[in-house]
Design a protein around this motif. Sequence first.
Motif, PDB file in Angstrom:
ATOM      1  N   HIS A 173       5.468  13.613 -11.794  1.00 29.86           N
ATOM      2  CA  HIS A 173       6.448  13.419 -12.861  1.00 29.86           C
ATOM      3  C   HIS A 173       5.926  12.576 -14.029  1.00 29.86           C
ATOM      4  O   HIS A 173       6.672  12.356 -14.984  1.00 29.86           O
ATOM      5  CB  HIS A 173       7.702  12.736 -12.302  1.00 29.86           C
ATOM      6  N   GLY A 174       4.765  12.027 -13.963  1.00 25.73           N
ATOM      7  CA  GLY A 174       4.290  11.173 -15.035  1.00 25.73           C
ATOM      8  C   GLY A 174       4.479   9.697 -14.704  1.00 25.73           C
ATOM      9  O   GLY A 174       4.656   9.311 -13.545  1.00 25.73           O
ATOM     10  N   ALA A 199       1.455   6.633  -6.936  1.00 29.28           N
ATOM     11  CA  ALA A 199       0.435   7.633  -7.266  1.00 29.28           C
ATOM     12  C   ALA A 199       0.989   9.054  -7.147  1.00 29.28           C
ATOM     13  O   ALA A 199       0.720   9.915  -7.999  1.00 29.28           O
ATOM     14  CB  ALA A 199      -0.774   7.445  -6.347  1.00 29.28           C
ATOM     15  N   GLN A 200       1.772   9.292  -6.092  1.00 32.68           N
ATOM     16  CA  GLN A 200       2.366  10.633  -5.932  1.00 32.68           C
ATOM     17  C   GLN A 200       3.364  10.941  -7.038  1.00 32.68           C
ATOM     18  O   GLN A 200       3.425  12.056  -7.547  1.00 32.68           O
ATOM     19  CB  GLN A 200       3.036  10.725  -4.560  1.00 32.68           C
ATOM     20  N   ILE A 205      11.135   1.971  -7.168  1.00 31.78           N
ATOM     21  CA  ILE A 205       9.725   1.612  -7.369  1.00 31.78           C
ATOM     22  C   ILE A 205       9.578   0.651  -8.542  1.00 31.78           C
ATOM     23  O   ILE A 205       8.777  -0.291  -8.503  1.00 31.78           O
ATOM     24  CB  ILE A 205       8.878   2.879  -7.580  1.00 31.78           C
ATOM     25  N   LYS A 206      10.366   0.836  -9.598  1.00 32.85           N
ATOM     26  CA  LYS A 206      10.271  -0.029 -10.774  1.00 32.85           C
ATOM     27  C   LYS A 206      10.668  -1.459 -10.435  1.00 32.85           C
ATOM     28  O   LYS A 206      10.051  -2.420 -10.892  1.00 32.85           O
ATOM     29  CB  LYS A 206      11.157   0.523 -11.889  1.00 32.85           C
ATOM     30  N   LYS A 235       0.832  -1.206   0.000  1.00 33.53           N
ATOM     31  CA  LYS A 235       0.000   0.000   0.000  1.00 33.53           C
ATOM     32  C   LYS A 235       0.865   1.254   0.000  1.00 33.53           C
ATOM     33  O   LYS A 235       0.557   2.246  -0.678  1.00 33.53           O
ATOM     34  CB  LYS A 235      -0.925  -0.014   1.218  1.00 33.53           C
ATOM     35  N   HIS A 236       1.996   1.193   0.766  1.00 29.84           N
ATOM     36  CA  HIS A 236       2.908   2.330   0.803  1.00 29.84           C
ATOM     37  C   HIS A 236       3.515   2.578  -0.580  1.00 29.84           C
ATOM     38  O   HIS A 236       3.624   3.734  -1.030  1.00 29.84           O
ATOM     39  CB  HIS A 236       4.000   2.077   1.837  1.00 29.84           C
ATOM     40  N   VAL A 237       3.912   1.497  -1.272  1.00 33.33           N
ATOM     41  CA  VAL A 237       4.469   1.631  -2.623  1.00 33.33           C
ATOM     42  C   VAL A 237       3.418   2.169  -3.582  1.00 33.33           C
ATOM     43  O   VAL A 237       3.718   2.997  -4.459  1.00 33.33           O
ATOM     44  CB  VAL A 237       5.024   0.281  -3.107  1.00 33.33           C
ATOM     45  N   SER A 238       2.175   1.724  -3.420  1.00 36.24           N
ATOM     46  CA  SER A 238       1.110   2.222  -4.289  1.00 36.24           C
ATOM     47  C   SER A 238       0.899   3.720  -4.103  1.00 36.24           C
ATOM     48  O   SER A 238       0.657   4.456  -5.070  1.00 36.24           O
ATOM     49  CB  SER A 238      -0.187   1.468  -3.994  1.00 36.24           C
ATOM     50  N   VAL A 239       1.000   4.185  -2.848  1.00 39.01           N
ATOM     51  CA  VAL A 239       0.874   5.627  -2.592  1.00 39.01           C
ATOM     52  C   VAL A 239       2.019   6.398  -3.236  1.00 39.01           C
ATOM     53  O   VAL A 239       1.825   7.463  -3.847  1.00 39.01           O
ATOM     54  CB  VAL A 239       0.812   5.886  -1.071  1.00 39.01           C
ATOM     55  N   GLN A 240       3.242   5.833  -3.123  1.00 39.61           N
ATOM     56  CA  GLN A 240       4.405   6.472  -3.753  1.00 39.61           C
ATOM     57  C   GLN A 240       4.260   6.530  -5.270  1.00 39.61           C
ATOM     58  O   GLN A 240       4.606   7.539  -5.905  1.00 39.61           O
ATOM     59  CB  GLN A 240       5.681   5.710  -3.387  1.00 39.61           C
TER      60      GLN A 240
END
Length: 406
Positions: free
Chosen positions: A311-312, A305-306, A319-320, A298-303
Amino acid sequence: MHKINFENYYNTLSSHQDEINQINHLYLNITSKELIMDEMPHVEPYKKFDRALFVPAKLKFPQRPTCIFCGSKAVEYHGYTPSTVVNVLNESVTLSSFTLHDSLPEHLCFDEVRTNDNQLSFICIDAVKHTLVALLPGKSSYNIGKFFNGFSLAQRARVKTVTTDLNAYYSSVAERLFPNTEIIIDRFHIIKMVNQAFNHERVKKMKLFAKPSVEYNLFKCHWRLFLLDPAKLNNEHPRYRRQLKCSMTDAQIVSEALELSEELLLSHNVIHKLHRAIICNDVLTLARCLRAFKQSFKHVSVQKAQWTKKHGGAYPKNIKNIDNNHLIQPLNTLTTDKNLAHVLNAANPKFAKYSNGPIEGINRKIKLLRRLSFGMPNFTNMKKRIILWLNFKPKKKNSKKIALIS
């Protein structure tokens, strides 16, 4: 052919059938009373013989013979006329007792198997006695519901557990049909799915190195060592490894390979935590591992989205790497709100003795039966064969004990 004097033989014949029969028996030295020769013999050319004696005869039995297996009297010895053959399959197996039971077992196993015409059929067995409960021609919710709705609500309420694979379809059907049941995701399927995901991740890292290199062979030739419990790896006795051209222990191979990839090291730690929790029936550790992953994801999903908002879609490397890890998808499947409680039941000591192992063994027998019978288009006959085979018990040979006398 007998060498006989035909003139003397004809002179001894009489016009009476009984006398002809007696003379033929005496002259040809035949003692069987069932062979009746009451017709006049005659001489004809036969193949390379100029003259051959033909004696017409009939074989009669004191009573009509019966089949030693089914008792049928429609038997012709060396006959060419059609005879009545008893259908052993239809008489030996009746589907009435397998269509509607008086009561349901308390513990069930659900699965599917290919039966006739490569069609997936629903199969259900008793998880304790390993006996067949249902074998339906299809696995749709309508067919399953129609079968189990034939039982009263009180009978369906007696079912305590239903063990199934990671097919969410069966979980929803079981929850709807059995109000007091606990769904157990089979532990073998959980470990299998996680291991397959880790193998895909290992192969992805392996392809980053050249084929003849030592690093490539570390991942390629010793893949089984990565799936073993690290505590059980040999760490004392090195052996010569032909692919690596040196002597190494099993633990050294795994450690050197995991040092080449931080992501693979993290995946390796995760899968073995899950392995130990499931095998040792440690439901608390399994719950902590899965919930920790769920929070981190969930934390990675928030990152993500931000980052996308600022930045697109081009994510940074950290993250990748997480997003491309093959282990993410099976862990997401295990930690969904619908599956999490069912997955935790797999490690619950109360349900440790229930698994899909027995039903997988029956499925293996069914696959072997399909192969031996070269397929069978009729589902009813296929079902009867399956029931006949599952109920077959070979006779035990009497073991002879030899007493030694000193």
